[in-house]
Design an enzyme around this catalytic site. Structure first.
Site, PDB file in Angstrom:
ATOM      1  N   CYS A  97      66.438  52.811  15.686  1.00  0.00           N
ATOM      2  CA  CYS A  97      67.705  53.524  15.830  1.00  0.00           C
ATOM      3  C   CYS A  97      68.537  52.931  16.960  1.00  0.00           C
ATOM      4  O   CYS A  97      69.738  52.690  16.805  1.00  0.00           O
ATOM      5  CB  CYS A  97      67.442  55.005  16.081  1.00  0.00           C
ATOM      6  SG  CYS A  97      68.946  55.987  16.213  1.00  0.00           S
ATOM      7  N   CYS A 194      64.169  63.291  16.369  1.00  0.00           N
ATOM      8  CA  CYS A 194      65.385  64.071  16.143  1.00  0.00           C
ATOM      9  C   CYS A 194      65.542  64.542  14.707  1.00  0.00           C
ATOM     10  O   CYS A 194      66.100  65.607  14.455  1.00  0.00           O
ATOM     11  CB  CYS A 194      66.607  63.264  16.581  1.00  0.00           C
ATOM     12  SG  CYS A 194      66.955  61.805  15.560  1.00  0.00           S
TER      13      CYS A 194
END
Length: 354
Positions: A97, A194
């Site tokens: 990410c 997340c």
């Protein structure tokens, strides 16, 4: 150089304080949130809580934008995450990410908004070495250091990045936020991935694997003897002891996951110890490269909360290195990152364990 800077704002206290400190330092700060994930019930991930980030930006009196990166995140993070578990690996989704979503998109929007530099609330410091290369140095607050998740960043990305929190403790950051009256000063930290807020990786993978989901298989010992049945390899990781659903009369751990034969190997604690590992998908940071056959000594972390172990990193092929440790490390898992540090806490490079 322009004093205009893009600050990645997650909606949490760390990025809020980063924006505050840069504004106090005289930068023209623009807050940006990348909307990377939306759950089935429409809730946001803890990395992109737009309402909190917008409120903070409004309080600070800075420009603010939220950008949609859902497709990028699914392609570079979610899909590789699911694929890794389906093949018996344990991935680091934050590593991908940071490299392929957050920094790529923040740099793109920095160009659009005519800003030379980006900044984040990570606990790390970007430093430039005497050889001209940029690297990351561990945070002064060892408990919060986040360099392990940032090892794949490129030289271009690092050269345009500031991390104002690298020399601060979490307590100091919260104190700054409270004194400034920031609306997120007391917001708790997120402890999970997340996009899997409830921590149920197996359920998430099952929901996103389509027809590729592996079914039940055999627990075996290291010699292949069948010990029992497991409920699917996605439910297990290297080093796991709890939740195995099998009793063998002594402490037992997952020592290997054989995706090809749909087997989970169990053994005693000593089965988890390794004196060497191999890595691929390399990225060198302090140095431009490591020629085949050449070695460097380093302190190597094989997981985020690992204290690090000393060893020798040797280039064995175009895309591989071998790491020989002075002692033994516990439960290195294929798919996890191994990050190499020098004696000053700067990242020499890193790779993916296989």
């Amino acid at each position: 150089m322009s004093k205009r800077i893009i600050v990645g704002m997650s909606g949490g206290v760390d990025s809020a304080v980063a924006a505050l400190l840069l504004k106090q330092a005289g930068y023209e700060v623009i807050g940006v949130t990348l909307r990377t994930w939306e759950s089935g019930d429409g809730s946001e991930s803890r990395c992109c809580e737009i309402d909190d980030a917008r409120d903070t930006a409004r309080y600070l009196g800075i420009e603010y934008y939220a950008f949609n990166c859902l497709s990028d995140f699914r392609r570079h993070v979610v899909s590789p995450f699911v694929d890794a578990y389906l093949h018996g690996r344990t991935p680091n989704p934050c590593v991908n990410c940071n490299r392929f979503v957050k920094w790529e998109r923040m740099m793109y929007y920095a160009n659009v908004l005519q800003a030379d530099t980006i900044a984040t609330g990570h606990y790390a410091s970007v430093v430039r070495l005497d050889n001209g290369r940029f690297t990351l140095q561990k945070a002064d607050c060892a408990q919060k250091d986040q360099t392990y998740m940032l090892w794949r960043l490129t030289q271009e990305q690092l050269s345009r990045t500031l991390m104002p929190l690298g020399r601060l403790t979490k307590e100091e950051v919260r104190s700054i936020a409270e004194q400034a009256g920031l609306p997120v000063a007391d917001k708790p930290d997120s402890q999970e991935i997340c996009f899997v807020p409830d921590g149920s990786y197996a359920d998430f993978i099952a929901d996103n694997a389509g027809d590729s989901l592996p079914g039940e298989g055999n627990f075996v010992d290291e010699w292949g003897n069948i010990l029992g049945r497991h409920k699917g390899i996605i439910h297990y990781t290297i080093g796991q002891r709890k939740g195995l659903g099998i009793a063998l009369g002594e402490p037992t751990y997952v020592s290997e996951i054989r995706a090809g034969s749909n087997e989970v190997v169990l053994g005693k604690a000593e089965c988890l110890l390794r004196s060497e590992i191999f890595c691929r998908n390399l990225n060198f940071v302090c140095i431009a490269d490591l020629p085949i056959g050449k070695s460097i000594t380093a302190n190597v972390k094989i997981r985020y909360h690992d204290g690090g172990s000393n060893g020798t990193v040797t280039r064995t092929g175009e895309e591989t290195v071998r790491i020989a440790f002075e002692g033994k490390v516990r439960a290195p898992a294929p798919g996890q990152s191994a990050v190499f540090y020098d004696q000053t806490g700067c990242i020499l490079g890193g790779g993916e364990i296989f």
